[in-house]
Design a protein around this motif. Structure first.
Motif, PDB file in Angstrom:
ATOM      1  N   ILE A  58      98.361 -67.717  -7.753  1.00 34.38           N
ATOM      2  CA  ILE A  58      97.257 -67.340  -8.644  1.00 34.38           C
ATOM      3  C   ILE A  58      95.914 -67.500  -7.936  1.00 34.38           C
ATOM      4  N   LEU A  59      95.731 -68.605  -7.235  1.00 30.56           N
ATOM      5  CA  LEU A  59      94.470 -68.844  -6.536  1.00 30.56           C
ATOM      6  C   LEU A  59      94.266 -67.851  -5.398  1.00 30.56           C
ATOM      7  N   LYS A  60      95.337 -67.474  -4.738  1.00 30.90           N
ATOM      8  CA  LYS A  60      95.230 -66.515  -3.639  1.00 30.90           C
ATOM      9  C   LYS A  60      94.728 -65.164  -4.144  1.00 30.90           C
ATOM     10  N   LEU A  61      95.292 -64.695  -5.243  1.00 32.53           N
ATOM     11  CA  LEU A  61      94.865 -63.406  -5.792  1.00 32.53           C
ATOM     12  C   LEU A  61      93.453 -63.495  -6.364  1.00 32.53           C
ATOM     13  N   GLU A  62      93.121 -64.629  -6.977  1.00 34.45           N
ATOM     14  CA  GLU A  62      91.770 -64.764  -7.529  1.00 34.45           C
ATOM     15  C   GLU A  62      90.724 -64.747  -6.418  1.00 34.45           C
ATOM     16  N   ALA A  63      91.012 -65.410  -5.301  1.00 32.22           N
ATOM     17  CA  ALA A  63      90.076 -65.388  -4.177  1.00 32.22           C
ATOM     18  C   ALA A  63      89.915 -63.968  -3.633  1.00 32.22           C
ATOM     19  N   LYS A  64      91.001 -63.220  -3.612  1.00 31.67           N
ATOM     20  CA  LYS A  64      90.935 -61.822  -3.161  1.00 31.67           C
ATOM     21  C   LYS A  64      90.060 -60.997  -4.102  1.00 31.67           C
ATOM     22  N   LEU A  65      90.212 -61.218  -5.399  1.00 32.93           N
ATOM     23  CA  LEU A  65      89.411 -60.478  -6.374  1.00 32.93           C
ATOM     24  C   LEU A  65      87.932 -60.832  -6.256  1.00 32.93           C
ATOM     25  N   ARG A  66      87.639 -62.094  -6.033  1.00 29.04           N
ATOM     26  CA  ARG A  66      86.239 -62.499  -5.878  1.00 29.04           C
ATOM     27  C   ARG A  66      85.628 -61.877  -4.623  1.00 29.04           C
ATOM     28  N   ALA A  67      86.414 -61.778  -3.566  1.00 18.04           N
ATOM     29  CA  ALA A  67      85.906 -61.156  -2.345  1.00 18.04           C
ATOM     30  C   ALA A  67      85.614 -59.673  -2.547  1.00 18.04           C
ATOM     31  N   GLU A  68      86.283 -59.066  -3.511  1.00 13.12           N
ATOM     32  CA  GLU A  68      86.079 -57.643  -3.801  1.00 13.12           C
ATOM     33  C   GLU A  68      85.040 -57.424  -4.893  1.00 13.12           C
ATOM     34  N   HIS A  69      84.251 -58.453  -5.202  1.00 14.12           N
ATOM     35  CA  HIS A  69      83.170 -58.364  -6.195  1.00 14.12           C
ATOM     36  C   HIS A  69      83.720 -57.960  -7.565  1.00 14.12           C
ATOM     37  N   ILE A  70      84.652 -58.730  -8.047  1.00 14.15           N
ATOM     38  CA  ILE A  70      85.245 -58.475  -9.353  1.00 14.15           C
ATOM     39  C   ILE A  70      84.187 -58.629 -10.439  1.00 14.15           C
ATOM     40  N   SER A  71      84.333 -57.872 -11.523  1.00 14.09           N
ATOM     41  CA  SER A  71      83.397 -57.975 -12.640  1.00 14.09           C
ATOM     42  C   SER A  71      83.740 -59.189 -13.495  1.00 14.09           C
ATOM     43  N   ALA A  72      82.786 -59.579 -14.326  1.00 11.32           N
ATOM     44  CA  ALA A  72      83.017 -60.728 -15.209  1.00 11.32           C
ATOM     45  C   ALA A  72      84.137 -60.432 -16.204  1.00 11.32           C
ATOM     46  N   GLN A  73      84.236 -59.183 -16.668  1.00 14.93           N
ATOM     47  CA  GLN A  73      85.303 -58.812 -17.599  1.00 14.93           C
ATOM     48  C   GLN A  73      86.677 -58.966 -16.945  1.00 14.93           C
ATOM     49  N   SER A  74      86.804 -58.479 -15.716  1.00 12.04           N
ATOM     50  CA  SER A  74      88.089 -58.573 -15.019  1.00 12.04           C
ATOM     51  C   SER A  74      88.456 -60.024 -14.741  1.00 12.04           C
ATOM     52  N   LEU A  75      87.471 -60.811 -14.339  1.00 13.34           N
ATOM     53  CA  LEU A  75      87.743 -62.215 -14.048  1.00 13.34           C
ATOM     54  C   LEU A  75      88.171 -62.955 -15.310  1.00 13.34           C
ATOM     55  N   PHE A  76      87.504 -62.683 -16.426  1.00 15.40           N
ATOM     56  CA  PHE A  76      87.869 -63.344 -17.676  1.00 15.40           C
ATOM     57  C   PHE A  76      89.290 -62.990 -18.082  1.00 15.40           C
ATOM     58  N   LEU A  77      89.644 -61.713 -18.037  1.00 15.30           N
ATOM     59  CA  LEU A  77      90.982 -61.297 -18.450  1.00 15.30           C
ATOM     60  C   LEU A  77      92.047 -61.863 -17.515  1.00 15.30           C
ATOM     61  N   TYR A  78      91.735 -61.933 -16.228  1.00 14.06           N
ATOM     62  CA  TYR A  78      92.693 -62.509 -15.272  1.00 14.06           C
ATOM     63  C   TYR A  78      92.910 -63.994 -15.559  1.00 14.06           C
ATOM     64  N   GLN A  79      91.828 -64.725 -15.750  1.00 12.35           N
ATOM     65  CA  GLN A  79      91.950 -66.156 -16.002  1.00 12.35           C
ATOM     66  C   GLN A  79      92.580 -66.432 -17.363  1.00 12.35           C
TER      67      GLN A  79
END
Length: 293
Positions: free
Chosen positions: A107-128
């Motif tokens: 989970i942390l590996k994919l989240e770090a990848k998403l953050r590096a790709e400038h994920i939006s707040a909506q995407s981050l919230f739904l992922y978490q």
């Protein structure tokens, strides 16, 4: 990418890229049954020294030697690791829970990848949020950890604090629908009351329609629909243990026990079991004359 483009809420992009590599390396090392101290040492040598991650790894290694855990060090490194990252590691290190450490690393590996790709707040919230739901983690602590994330602005933090106390009392689809642009559109069409300026929409028109269509249903169906329709990131599911790799060693141990039992039966049929082979070679058979009456 320019330096300005690599800046954003939280850390630089290169930090998240190295974090992704770090979590992947730890995961691979554990799959190979390597000691954690050796994994941390080798990963520290691989990480770019221009980032702050090598210093964080040193701190994690020191805490691991002291307490055998990672999350206390991550809590003290709140300026580097987000609250949600610490929450995931703490949940995976909880002996009373069923959430394992390897799933947390995925989970942390994919989240770090998403953050590096400038994920939006909506995407981050739904992922978490899906991570908490799918792996049955603690909602209260999870939302509190999410609210401390620098990716969320004041409106998002207020949204998280309010729903932190309402999860379980309201439908998750309603939580998203009532803070979407589609809800405002429906209220205008019906002539209903509109939310104030303190509660701006956090989700778009399409997210609101999908949430409305999934009311009173399993939340995982809502997340799945958002992923299909909107391309939101998928949360890794719990890793299944391949029991086939343990089958042959278990069969070998059972065969060894069967061979020992068969040999004892053969010895007994030949005239009795020779107990002298179980004596210690330097002492020989016990002398019962040494004991008093």
């Amino acid at each position: 990418m320019s330096d300005a483009a690599s800046q954003g809420p939280g850390l630089d992009v290169e930090e998240y890229i190295e974090q992704q590599h770090f979590f992947q390396g730890v995961q691979s090392g554990l799959d190979d049954n390597r000691p954690m101290q050796d994994i941390l040492k080798s990963m520290r040598d691989e990480i770019l020294v221009t980032t702050k991650l090598p210093m964080a790894i040193d701190y994690l290694a020191a805490e691991l030697r002291h307490s055998g855990l990672f999350y206390p060090a991550m809590k003290r490194l709140a300026h580097y690791f987000t609250g949600f990252q610490t929450f995931i590691v703490e949940s995976s290190e909880d002996d009373r829970g069923k959430f394992d450490f390897l799933s947390g690393l995925e989970i942390l590996k994919l989240e770090a990848k998403l953050r590096a790709e400038h994920i939006s707040a909506q995407s981050l919230f739904l992922y978490q949020f899906e991570t908490i739901c799918r792996h049955r983690l603690k909602y209260d602590q999870g939302f509190a950890a999410m609210a401390s994330d620098p990716m969320y602005d004041e409106h998002w933090r207020r949204f998280l604090e309010i729903n932190r106390r309402r999860v379980g009392l309201i439908d998750i689809a309603d939580m998203i629908y009532t803070r979407s642009e589609h809800y405002i559109t429906q209220q205008i069409r019906r002539g209903g009351n509109l939310p104030g300026s303190d509660f701006p929409p956090l989700f778009g028109e399409r997210e609101g329609r999908i949430a409305l269509a999934n009311r009173k249903r399993d939340p995982l169906l809502l997340f799945s629909a958002l992923q299909r329709q909107m391309g939101y990131p998928k949360v890794p599911v719990k890793r299944k243990v391949d029991e086939a790799q343990f089958l042959i060693p278990q069969m070998m141990r059972r065969m060894e026990r069967l061979e020992a039992r068969i040999k004892l039966l053969e010895d007994e049929n030949r005239g009795g079991i020779d107990l002298t082979k179980f004596y210690q070679s330097d002492k020989g058979a016990p002398n019962f004359d040494d004991f008093g009456d």
